[in-house]
Design a protein around this motif. Structure first.
Motif, PDB file in Angstrom:
ATOM      1  N   LYS A  64      -5.723 -12.967   0.244  1.00 37.90           N
ATOM      2  CA  LYS A  64      -6.709 -14.039   0.082  1.00 37.90           C
ATOM      3  C   LYS A  64      -8.071 -13.707   0.701  1.00 37.90           C
ATOM      4  N   ILE A  65      -8.085 -12.819   1.703  1.00 38.70           N
ATOM      5  CA  ILE A  65      -9.371 -12.516   2.351  1.00 38.70           C
ATOM      6  C   ILE A  65      -9.994 -11.205   1.882  1.00 38.70           C
ATOM      7  N   GLN A  66      -9.191 -10.300   1.280  1.00 39.47           N
ATOM      8  CA  GLN A  66      -9.724  -9.009   0.855  1.00 39.47           C
ATOM      9  C   GLN A  66     -10.537  -9.168  -0.437  1.00 39.47           C
ATOM     10  N   ASN A  67     -11.400  -8.207  -0.715  1.00 36.98           N
ATOM     11  CA  ASN A  67     -12.268  -8.272  -1.897  1.00 36.98           C
ATOM     12  C   ASN A  67     -12.071  -7.099  -2.862  1.00 36.98           C
ATOM     13  N   ASP A  68     -11.119  -6.233  -2.558  1.00 42.70           N
ATOM     14  CA  ASP A  68     -10.925  -5.043  -3.395  1.00 42.70           C
ATOM     15  C   ASP A  68     -10.080  -5.305  -4.643  1.00 42.70           C
ATOM     16  N   TYR A  69      -9.214  -6.300  -4.571  1.00 43.29           N
ATOM     17  CA  TYR A  69      -8.278  -6.544  -5.673  1.00 43.29           C
ATOM     18  C   TYR A  69      -8.373  -7.988  -6.163  1.00 43.29           C
ATOM     19  N   LYS A  70      -8.553  -8.110  -7.459  1.00 40.96           N
ATOM     20  CA  LYS A  70      -8.552  -9.445  -8.077  1.00 40.96           C
ATOM     21  C   LYS A  70      -7.224  -9.725  -8.759  1.00 40.96           C
ATOM     22  N   VAL A  71      -6.461  -8.669  -9.035  1.00 44.83           N
ATOM     23  CA  VAL A  71      -5.154  -8.793  -9.691  1.00 44.83           C
ATOM     24  C   VAL A  71      -4.170  -7.818  -9.037  1.00 44.83           C
ATOM     25  N   ILE A  72      -2.890  -8.047  -9.281  1.00 43.74           N
ATOM     26  CA  ILE A  72      -1.819  -7.163  -8.807  1.00 43.74           C
ATOM     27  C   ILE A  72      -0.988  -6.731 -10.022  1.00 43.74           C
ATOM     28  N   ASN A  73      -0.667  -5.431 -10.083  1.00 40.16           N
ATOM     29  CA  ASN A  73       0.151  -4.942 -11.197  1.00 40.16           C
ATOM     30  C   ASN A  73       1.608  -4.773 -10.761  1.00 40.16           C
ATOM     31  N   MET A  74       2.447  -4.363 -11.690  1.00 43.58           N
ATOM     32  CA  MET A  74       3.882  -4.259 -11.417  1.00 43.58           C
ATOM     33  C   MET A  74       4.176  -3.225 -10.324  1.00 43.58           C
ATOM     34  N   ASP A  75       3.488  -2.100 -10.347  1.00 41.45           N
ATOM     35  CA  ASP A  75       3.712  -1.055  -9.351  1.00 41.45           C
ATOM     36  C   ASP A  75       3.421  -1.585  -7.939  1.00 41.45           C
ATOM     37  N   GLN A  76       2.342  -2.336  -7.802  1.00 35.76           N
ATOM     38  CA  GLN A  76       1.987  -2.913  -6.505  1.00 35.76           C
ATOM     39  C   GLN A  76       2.986  -3.996  -6.099  1.00 35.76           C
ATOM     40  N   TRP A  77       3.404  -4.784  -7.076  1.00 36.95           N
ATOM     41  CA  TRP A  77       4.402  -5.847  -6.844  1.00 36.95           C
ATOM     42  C   TRP A  77       5.720  -5.255  -6.332  1.00 36.95           C
ATOM     43  N   MET A  78       6.210  -4.217  -7.006  1.00 38.66           N
ATOM     44  CA  MET A  78       7.462  -3.590  -6.601  1.00 38.66           C
ATOM     45  C   MET A  78       7.288  -2.825  -5.281  1.00 38.66           C
ATOM     46  N   GLY A  79       6.076  -2.331  -5.034  1.00 37.23           N
ATOM     47  CA  GLY A  79       5.794  -1.657  -3.769  1.00 37.23           C
ATOM     48  C   GLY A  79       5.986  -2.588  -2.586  1.00 37.23           C
ATOM     49  N   PHE A  80       5.578  -3.844  -2.741  1.00 33.78           N
ATOM     50  CA  PHE A  80       5.759  -4.804  -1.645  1.00 33.78           C
ATOM     51  C   PHE A  80       7.237  -5.092  -1.410  1.00 33.78           C
ATOM     52  N   TYR A  81       8.032  -5.119  -2.464  1.00 30.66           N
ATOM     53  CA  TYR A  81       9.483  -5.309  -2.323  1.00 30.66           C
ATOM     54  C   TYR A  81      10.080  -4.152  -1.520  1.00 30.66           C
ATOM     55  N   ARG A  82       9.666  -2.943  -1.865  1.00 27.98           N
ATOM     56  CA  ARG A  82      10.135  -1.756  -1.128  1.00 27.98           C
ATOM     57  C   ARG A  82       9.684  -1.822   0.333  1.00 27.98           C
ATOM     58  N   PHE A  83       8.447  -2.234   0.547  1.00 31.40           N
ATOM     59  CA  PHE A  83       7.901  -2.366   1.902  1.00 31.40           C
ATOM     60  C   PHE A  83       8.768  -3.299   2.745  1.00 31.40           C
ATOM     61  N   CYS A  84       9.111  -4.460   2.184  1.00 28.88           N
ATOM     62  CA  CYS A  84       9.913  -5.446   2.923  1.00 28.88           C
ATOM     63  C   CYS A  84      11.298  -4.912   3.271  1.00 28.88           C
ATOM     64  N   ASN A  85      11.858  -4.108   2.397  1.00 28.44           N
ATOM     65  CA  ASN A  85      13.222  -3.615   2.590  1.00 28.44           C
ATOM     66  C   ASN A  85      13.315  -2.336   3.422  1.00 28.44           C
ATOM     67  N   GLU A  86      12.217  -1.578   3.476  1.00 25.56           N
ATOM     68  CA  GLU A  86      12.294  -0.267   4.124  1.00 25.56           C
ATOM     69  C   GLU A  86      11.501  -0.158   5.432  1.00 25.56           C
ATOM     70  N   ILE A  87      10.492  -1.007   5.623  1.00 33.86           N
ATOM     71  CA  ILE A  87       9.590  -0.841   6.765  1.00 33.86           C
ATOM     72  C   ILE A  87       9.887  -1.871   7.854  1.00 33.86           C
ATOM     73  N   SER A  88      10.032  -1.382   9.077  1.00 39.13           N
ATOM     74  CA  SER A  88      10.251  -2.283  10.207  1.00 39.13           C
ATOM     75  C   SER A  88       8.991  -3.127  10.415  1.00 39.13           C
ATOM     76  N   PHE A  89       9.204  -4.389  10.699  1.00 45.10           N
ATOM     77  CA  PHE A  89       8.079  -5.312  10.839  1.00 45.10           C
ATOM     78  C   PHE A  89       8.265  -6.138  12.108  1.00 45.10           C
ATOM     79  N   PRO A  90       7.236  -6.339  12.916  1.00 41.67           N
ATOM     80  CA  PRO A  90       5.805  -6.124  12.598  1.00 41.67           C
ATOM     81  C   PRO A  90       5.207  -4.801  13.094  1.00 41.67           C
ATOM     82  N   ASP A  91       5.998  -3.941  13.771  1.00 42.39           N
ATOM     83  CA  ASP A  91       5.377  -2.728  14.339  1.00 42.39           C
ATOM     84  C   ASP A  91       5.014  -1.700  13.270  1.00 42.39           C
TER      85      ASP A  91
END
Length: 234
Positions: free
Chosen positions: A181-208
């Motif tokens: 909501k605050i960034q200005n680089d992207y006005k839309v999200i594609n499937m690759d980016q959408w699936m990337g976030f799913y992978r991020f949630c499942n593979e990356i420790s958060f919040p570190d």
């Protein structure tokens, strides 16, 4: 020897009788099963007609709203999206009769009460690890409103993320939505980016996020997202 011969002649006759009874019983079972299945499909078709627009023979947004009301769920409830997934519905806000039949037959739901009772089990099915990635990808495709559309606007993506992933990955979703909501680089999200976030949630420790490596072909939007969080945490 003759007795033996006579005895051996009787056995096939007994066997034929048993086979005849077995075949008759099987045929009766198949007939009853077929009649039951036909009645079930008739009730599913009748239920479809209650919500379908008579001119288009589709359950349209107005029909889905009425369906949600009868199911006592909000039209934004994730289980309605799960129901669309079960039907393999292709167009957002619309169910064809074939899609409706496919979904309700699979759920063994030929009445509203049965469909209402089936929703919790449907949610369990979708949330199994073996199914959820497929559902997550489907949610994106379902929100593509035009035939050649490849991406979805940020506002819709934020709403969709909250519905689909919010209950499972609350912190990641809240941070990502805030960033989008605050960034200005992207006005839309594609499937690759959408699936990337799913992978991020499942593979990356958060919040570190100590295990996040930008060299591992992550979508650039996630590289930027991680950098933004790290600056926020510094």
């Amino acid at each position: 020897m003759r007795r033996s011969s006579s005895s051996s002649k009787k056995k096939p006759a007994q066997s034929k009788t048993v086979d005849s009874v077995t075949t008759s019983t099987t045929d009766l079972f198949r007939s009853a099963s077929s009649k039951s299945s036909t009645k079930e499909m008739d009730r599913i078709d009748h239920l479809f007609s209650q919500y379908a627009n008579k001119s288009s023979n589709l359950i349209d947004p107005e029909g889905i709203e009425e369906l949600c009301s009868n199911l006592e769920v909000s039209h934004t409830d994730i289980r309605i999206l799960m129901l669309a997934w079960k039907m393999k519905a292709e167009k957002q806000g619309y169910f064809t009769q074939e899609e409706w039949k496919r979904g309700l037959k699979a759920l063994r739901a030929d009445t509203i009460n049965k469909l209402k009772k089936a929703l919790p089990e449907l949610e369990k099915e979708v949330r199994r690890q073996s199914n959820f990635a497929d559902f997550y990808a489907y949610a994106f495709r379902y929100c593509l409103t035009e035939e050649k559309q490849k991406s979805i606007d940020i506002e819709t993506i934020c709403q969709l993320l909250d519905i689909v992933m919010g209950s499972t990955f609350r912190a990641q979703v809240d941070y990502f939505v805030e960033y989008l909501k605050i960034q200005n680089d992207y006005k839309v999200i594609n499937m690759d980016q959408w699936m990337g976030f799913y992978r991020f949630c499942n593979e990356i420790s958060f919040p570190d996020m100590a295990d996040y490596n930008p060299e591992l072909a992550w979508p650039l939007v996630l590289d930027n997202f991680v950098e933004w969080i790290r600056e926020k945490q510094a």
